[in-house]
Design a protein around this motif. Sequence first.
Motif, PDB file in Angstrom:
ATOM      1  N   ALA A 276       0.872  -1.349  -0.012  1.00  0.00           N
ATOM      2  CA  ALA A 276       0.032   0.033  -0.143  1.00  0.00           C
ATOM      3  C   ALA A 276       0.905   1.373   0.030  1.00  0.00           C
ATOM      4  CB  ALA A 276      -0.916   0.115   1.292  1.00  0.00           C
ATOM      5  N   ASN A 277       1.953   1.192   0.909  1.00  0.00           N
ATOM      6  CA  ASN A 277       2.749   2.474   0.946  1.00  0.00           C
ATOM      7  C   ASN A 277       3.393   2.521  -0.507  1.00  0.00           C
ATOM      8  OD1 ASN A 277       4.347   4.653   1.919  1.00  0.00           O
ATOM      9  ND2 ASN A 277       5.178   3.072   3.489  1.00  0.00           N
ATOM     10  N   SER A 278       3.860   1.412  -1.373  1.00  0.00           N
ATOM     11  CA  SER A 278       4.484   1.721  -2.858  1.00  0.00           C
ATOM     12  C   SER A 278       3.338   2.283  -3.626  1.00  0.00           C
ATOM     13  CB  SER A 278       5.021   0.391  -3.163  1.00  0.00           C
ATOM     14  OG  SER A 278       6.044  -0.228  -2.257  1.00  0.00           O
TER      15      SER A 278
ATOM     16  N   ALA B 288      -4.341   2.208  -4.552  1.00  0.00           N
ATOM     17  CA  ALA B 288      -3.602   2.453  -3.436  1.00  0.00           C
ATOM     18  C   ALA B 288      -5.194   2.430  -2.330  1.00  0.00           C
ATOM     19  CB  ALA B 288      -3.208   4.063  -3.092  1.00  0.00           C
ATOM     20  N   ARG B 289      -6.181   2.669  -2.411  1.00  0.00           N
ATOM     21  CA  ARG B 289      -7.377   2.432  -1.834  1.00  0.00           C
ATOM     22  C   ARG B 289      -7.598   1.088  -1.494  1.00  0.00           C
ATOM     23  NH1 ARG B 289     -12.264   1.321  -3.365  1.00  0.00           N
ATOM     24  NH2 ARG B 289     -11.944   1.902  -5.241  1.00  0.00           N
TER      25      ARG B 289
ATOM     26  N   ARG C  78      -8.313   0.303  12.813  1.00  0.00           N
ATOM     27  CA  ARG C  78      -8.735   1.538  12.535  1.00  0.00           C
ATOM     28  C   ARG C  78      -8.092   2.548  11.787  1.00  0.00           C
ATOM     29  NH1 ARG C  78      -9.928   1.379  18.143  1.00  0.00           N
ATOM     30  NH2 ARG C  78      -8.557   3.113  18.580  1.00  0.00           N
ATOM     31  N   TYR C  79      -6.759   2.303  11.872  1.00  0.00           N
ATOM     32  CA  TYR C  79      -5.998   3.406  10.847  1.00  0.00           C
ATOM     33  C   TYR C  79      -6.108   2.872   9.472  1.00  0.00           C
ATOM     34  CZ  TYR C  79      -1.930   6.175   8.859  1.00  0.00           C
ATOM     35  OH  TYR C  79      -1.432   6.846   8.027  1.00  0.00           O
TER      36      TYR C  79
ATOM     37  N   LEU D 117      -7.967   5.149   6.501  1.00  0.00           N
ATOM     38  CA  LEU D 117      -7.060   5.424   5.560  1.00  0.00           C
ATOM     39  C   LEU D 117      -7.495   5.246   4.179  1.00  0.00           C
ATOM     40  CD1 LEU D 117      -4.358   6.496   4.171  1.00  0.00           C
ATOM     41  CD2 LEU D 117      -3.334   4.395   4.617  1.00  0.00           C
ATOM     42  N   SER D 118      -8.411   4.134   4.016  1.00  0.00           N
ATOM     43  CA  SER D 118      -8.929   3.667   2.634  1.00  0.00           C
ATOM     44  C   SER D 118     -10.135   4.625   2.398  1.00  0.00           C
ATOM     45  CB  SER D 118      -9.485   2.176   2.732  1.00  0.00           C
ATOM     46  OG  SER D 118     -10.337   1.910   3.934  1.00  0.00           O
ATOM     47  N   ASP D 119     -10.851   5.146   3.425  1.00  0.00           N
ATOM     48  CA  ASP D 119     -11.685   6.103   3.486  1.00  0.00           C
ATOM     49  C   ASP D 119     -11.192   7.394   2.833  1.00  0.00           C
ATOM     50  OD1 ASP D 119     -13.774   4.363   4.090  1.00  0.00           O
ATOM     51  OD2 ASP D 119     -13.880   5.265   6.137  1.00  0.00           O
ATOM     52  N   LEU D 120     -10.092   7.805   3.420  1.00  0.00           N
ATOM     53  CA  LEU D 120      -9.396   9.068   2.903  1.00  0.00           C
ATOM     54  C   LEU D 120      -8.904   9.063   1.567  1.00  0.00           C
ATOM     55  CD1 LEU D 120      -8.169  11.831   3.419  1.00  0.00           C
ATOM     56  CD2 LEU D 120      -6.049  10.667   4.552  1.00  0.00           C
TER      57      LEU D 120
END
Length: 187
Positions: free
Chosen positions: A42-44, A127-128, A153-154, A158-161
């Motif tokens: 995901a970071n990549s 990424a999401r 939770r993070y 993050l996927s929502d963001l």
Amino acid sequence: MGNRLSKIYTRTGDDGTTGLGDGSRVGKDSLRVDAYGTVDEANSCIGMVLACELPEAAAGIAELLTSVQHQLFDLGGELCIPGHAAIFDADVERLEQQLDAFNAPLPPLKDFILPGGGEAAARCHVARTVVRRAERDTVALSRLEPVRPEAVRYLNRLSDLLFVLARVLARADGNGEVLWNHERRKG
């Protein structure tokens, strides 16, 4: 400062195991390795969003995503070192604040949107979806081993963001959002 890698290969993983941050060894196919490996993926993917030209109208997204990359590295460390804590409620709350700020000017969704809307938006959608997989992998791990709820939770926030940022990017570069046409099969 952590360990310096003067030699990239060690041959210790040739037997199908890998070392965790606490020195223990597990199979490379363990749920823990899946979870932190998908966080790394995901970071990549976020790096791929940052590697393309972001529209000027999407101010603040590059800085936000760079900060998220650092936090994902921290989260990978938390998952790699059983019992380690690196993501906290304040990190989740910061994501929520950013999510609310970027979502506020967007029109409410009345239809599903398809991944697309320009290169940056499409990469953000990738990424999401990888973050969603990281969340699923982390939840699967939590069913067998202790995982702090802040990690799950993070990833959820993050996927929502990233969904909201994909909407912002699609609109900012002039392509607009690609709406799912549920009427296309009728008539």
